[in-house]
Design a protein around this motif. Structure first.
Motif, PDB file in Angstrom:
ATOM      1  N   PHE A 163       6.523  29.887   4.803  1.00  0.00           N
ATOM      2  CA  PHE A 163       8.080  29.589   5.231  1.00  0.00           C
ATOM      3  C   PHE A 163       8.643  28.444   4.471  1.00  0.00           C
ATOM      4  N   ARG A 164       8.017  27.208   4.150  1.00  0.00           N
ATOM      5  CA  ARG A 164       8.452  26.186   3.677  1.00  0.00           C
ATOM      6  C   ARG A 164       8.346  25.782   2.368  1.00  0.00           C
ATOM      7  N   SER A 165       7.253  26.696   1.853  1.00  0.00           N
ATOM      8  CA  SER A 165       6.720  26.319   0.414  1.00  0.00           C
ATOM      9  C   SER A 165       6.123  24.872   0.295  1.00  0.00           C
ATOM     10  N   GLU A 166       5.547  24.517   1.199  1.00  0.00           N
ATOM     11  CA  GLU A 166       5.005  23.091   1.570  1.00  0.00           C
ATOM     12  C   GLU A 166       3.634  23.191   2.280  1.00  0.00           C
ATOM     13  N   PRO A 167       2.759  22.591   1.799  1.00  0.00           N
ATOM     14  CA  PRO A 167       1.370  22.527   2.226  1.00  0.00           C
ATOM     15  C   PRO A 167       1.317  21.871   3.658  1.00  0.00           C
ATOM     16  N   LEU A 168      -0.015  21.933   4.581  1.00  0.00           N
ATOM     17  CA  LEU A 168      -0.163  21.133   5.851  1.00  0.00           C
ATOM     18  C   LEU A 168      -0.761  19.808   5.206  1.00  0.00           C
TER      19      LEU A 168
ATOM     20  N   SER B  29      14.549  17.591   0.718  1.00  0.00           N
ATOM     21  CA  SER B  29      13.811  18.776   1.617  1.00  0.00           C
ATOM     22  C   SER B  29      14.105  19.982   1.442  1.00  0.00           C
ATOM     23  N   PHE B  30      13.125  20.864   1.837  1.00  0.00           N
ATOM     24  CA  PHE B  30      13.609  22.308   1.750  1.00  0.00           C
ATOM     25  C   PHE B  30      13.168  23.039   2.985  1.00  0.00           C
ATOM     26  N   GLY B  31      14.073  23.561   3.771  1.00  0.00           N
ATOM     27  CA  GLY B  31      13.706  24.551   4.802  1.00  0.00           C
ATOM     28  C   GLY B  31      13.104  23.716   5.990  1.00  0.00           C
TER      29      GLY B  31
END
Length: 694
Positions: free
Chosen positions: A175-180, A376-378
């Motif tokens: 969803f956010r193109s970002e890891p945990l 940021s994105f999303g």
């Protein structure tokens, strides 16, 4: 009933044993007959998946024919105490390793967005990283067993938590193109609010299947062999396991650093998505646990930063806004950060039946306006408002850091635009029409110099107008009411909520904008988002009309915090060909630009602001409100002339061009900025008094 469960449990035990036997036999066959090493085996299995599955099934079924002999084997090993203890210890170690490999594989599949072939390819190419990270995870499984004492309970819990972490990582990447990140667990108490936001995208069937399997195993646990170690031996081994876990978790400051070096890990801290894909979930996650959110610059010391402070120009030397006329009273200032406000007509391959933001577009033509280069994105709203309130860039911080949660709370007070206005006699209030606990906002706002924080619990106007969250129209009423009842000038920091994810096409009863150019899957999503933007546009018109009637000068700084999540892995953007033909850097800019404008009910000069970072909003607001600027914000005005856009991977010049290499002057300014920010945010605050003096 108990007898039936015992029978099932015995069957499960036999199946477990024969699965192990099958795996062992197949490995032996490959190693001895085909003379393959581990790498070649993986290659062969990947190229001959169906054949391997048939071999595995055949060997497993054949081994089940020997079930009565395996029962005799169990009876034999249980007839001797020594043999039982030895086999129990071996079983515990083996099961810990097996569980760890399985969980690590879950992580890699999640890392590759459920592309199993890509996960296997990564394991082949990075076998040493996978092996060491699996050993690390096995230590966790073993440590958990030493605490619990039941091998089946341990691994049921371990596999459940491991699968849950992998699924959370997968959804965040999707969803956010970002890891945990480790910092995400600071918000674990609010997971109940997050689940409804993504519930439309979860596989309910898969979750029910997993839940059923967990329940079945939980029921069978009392009837399965225990695999025990005596309590004193567990107690003796636990400190050793804990020491090893600590050493590898915080490897930068322990002997384990040598092991990581030998693995030839190539860390990519400036691009965490690539970092996770290159080095795997475990190593990358551990890297982000090392602390040190702001690496100390080599040249940082008291003399260096105080010399920079002394070299700053006189206040007002770098003002970029026109001088404001004299006021009988200081103007109110409203920072209005609009949740996920973005211009959807930037998707030029789509057709909209009407412009969703005509009023805001007209304001942008009449007043100072441009684009915000969001960090940021999303999501990640807190980092955007951190930049806007402090003038400090998150580009210098380790990716995944949230200063509100990890850095700010150690300083009280913390210099911000709110504390600056407060020094000039302003009432300072923060508004957010949602729960107050997120991102430690109550504590942070107090340290930032806000007199009050009004969350949704304190709102008098709570209309949702058919949406899921308090509407922007209701928020406007709340803002105007506050201005009317406050005698002194007000600085208001307002974070809206109306347009928050998800966009499932079910939020509004009426959607007045038709969208063409997308598949039936994504048209409702875009139409709902466009409807939300239209409602924000209408609320903004209502706000301006009421400010025009207000007998108080008022300045509004309006911007969107980040682009919306539109489908998994930016699916809607890709279908609309949003970044088609663009370079990676150009796409990065497009995915981080949101609308910005300054409005005032008193004369201010129209100026094209271009694309700027949120860090420059405090200095611009002080100029447009006619308020004296502290030296720090004056320095930012100077920096803005040369580097208006500063993001971790992108730097923009005054014309919006991407700078692939910074000129000497810009490098020096950026270095000064980094040193000053480090001193204020994570250093000794040598320069705070000088930089924020009035």
């Amino acid at each position: 009933m108990k007898q039936a469960l015992r029978t099932i449990a015995k069957g499960v035990t036999i199946v477990e044993f024969h699965l192990f036997l099958t795996t062992l036999l197949v490995m032996v066959i490959h190693l001895s007959i085909f003379q393959m090493n581990i790498q070649e085996q993986i290659d062969w299995i990947q190229a001959n998946t169906r054949v391997f599955a048939l071999i595995l099934a055949g060997v497993f079924l054949a081994s089940l024919l020997l079930a009565r002999y395996s029962l005799r084997f169990f009876t034999y090993i249980s007839s001797s105490t020594k043999r039982t203890r030895l086999t129990s210890v071996l079983a515990i170690i083996f099961s810990s390793i097996l569980s760890a490999i399985l969980v690590n594989f879950f992580f890699q599949i999640a890392n590759q967005l459920f592309q199993v072939d890509a996960a296997i390819d990564w394991i082949q190419e990075n076998s040493s990283i996978f092996l060491v990270s699996s050993i690390y995870l096995a230590l966790f499984a073993l440590g958990l067993y030493l605490l619990i004492g039941n091998v089946h309970v341990t691994h049921l819990l371990y596999l459940t938590v491991g699968a849950g972490l992998a699924y959370a990582h997968y959804n965040k990447m999707k969803f956010r193109s970002e890891p945990l990140y480790p910092s995400d667990f600071n918000q674990i108490a609010h997971v109940g609010d997050v689940i409804p936001m993504i519930s439309e995208y979860l596989s309910i069937g898969l979750l029910l299947l997993i839940a059923a399997a967990i329940i079945l195993l939980a029921v069978l646990i009392p009837f399965l062999p225990k695999g025990k170690m005596v309590w004193w031996s567990r107690l003796a081994v636990l400190p050793i396991v804990a020491f090893l876990l600590y050493s590898f978790t915080y490897y930068e400051s322990t002997y384990a650093n040598k092991v990581i070096d030998k693995m030839e890990v190539s860390l990519i801290p400036w691009n965490q998505v690539q970092n996770y894909k290159t080095n795997g979930f475990v190593v990358s996650f551990l890297y982000n646990m090392q602390g040190n959110q702001f690496a100390k610059p080599d040249e940082y010391d008291k003399k260096r930063v105080t010399d920079i402070t002394k070299s700053l120009p006189l206040s007002g030397a770098y003002s970029t806004a026109s001088a404001t006329p004299g006021f009988k009273q200081s103007p109110n200032v409203i920072f209005l950060m609009s949740e996920t406000f973005w211009d959807p007509t930037k998707l030029e391959n789509l057709q909209f039946s009407e412009d969703p933001m005509p009023y805001i577009r007209s304001l942008m033509k009449e007043y100072p306006s441009g684009q915000i280069l969001s960090p940021s994105f999303g999501g990640g709203t807190a980092n955007v408002e951190f930049e806007a309130l402090t003038g400090m860039s998150t580009s210098f911080l380790k990716t995944g850091t949230t200063p509100y949660q990890e850095m700010v709370t150690g300083q009280d007070p913390f210099p911000t635009i709110a504390s600056t206005y407060k020094q000039h006699g302003y009432d300072t209030t923060a508004f957010h029409p949602y729960k107050r606990v997120y991102y430690k906002r109550p504590n942070v706002y107090e340290q930032f110099g806000f007199d009050a924080f009004v969350s949704k619990e304190g709102f008098e106007h709570t209309d949702k107008n058919g949406g899921k969250y308090i509407s922007d129209a209701a928020l406007t009423k709340e803002m105007i009411q506050h201005l009317e009842k406050t005698d002194e000038p007000s600085f208001m920091h307002v974070v809206s909520m109306q347009n928050h994810f998800p966009y499932d096409g079910k939020q509004y009863e009426e959607m007045r904008i038709d969208v063409e150019g997308l598949s039936s899957k994504y048209e409702p999503m875009m139409e709902e988002f466009a409807e939300g933007i239209k409602r924000t546009d209408e609320a903004t018109k209502q706000l301006v009309e009421q400010l025009e009637q207000l007998d108080e000068p008022t300045l509004v700084v309006f911007w969107g915090d980040h682009l919306p999540i539109l489908g998994s892995d930016k699916a809607l953007y890709k279908e609309a060909r949003f970044t088609e033909g663009k370079s990676e850097e150009q796409a990065e800019v497009l995915y981080h630009e949101t609308p910005l404008f300054f409005y005032a009910n008193y004369p201010i000069q129209k100026k094209e602001l271009g694309t700027i970072s949120p860090i420059y909003l405090p200095s611009l607001a002080l100029e447009y409100s006619g308020t004296p600027k502290p030296p720090f914000y004056d320095f930012l005005s100077e920096l803005k002339q040369d580097l208006p856009g500063i993001q971790k991977r992108i730097k923009l010049d005054e014309h919006g061009n991407i700078l692939t290499k910074l000129p000497k002057k810009e490098l020096a300014l950026l270095s000064h900025y980094k040193l000053l920010e480090y001193d204020l945010l994570d250093g000794q605050q040598y320069t705070e008094e000088e930089l924020f003096s009035q």
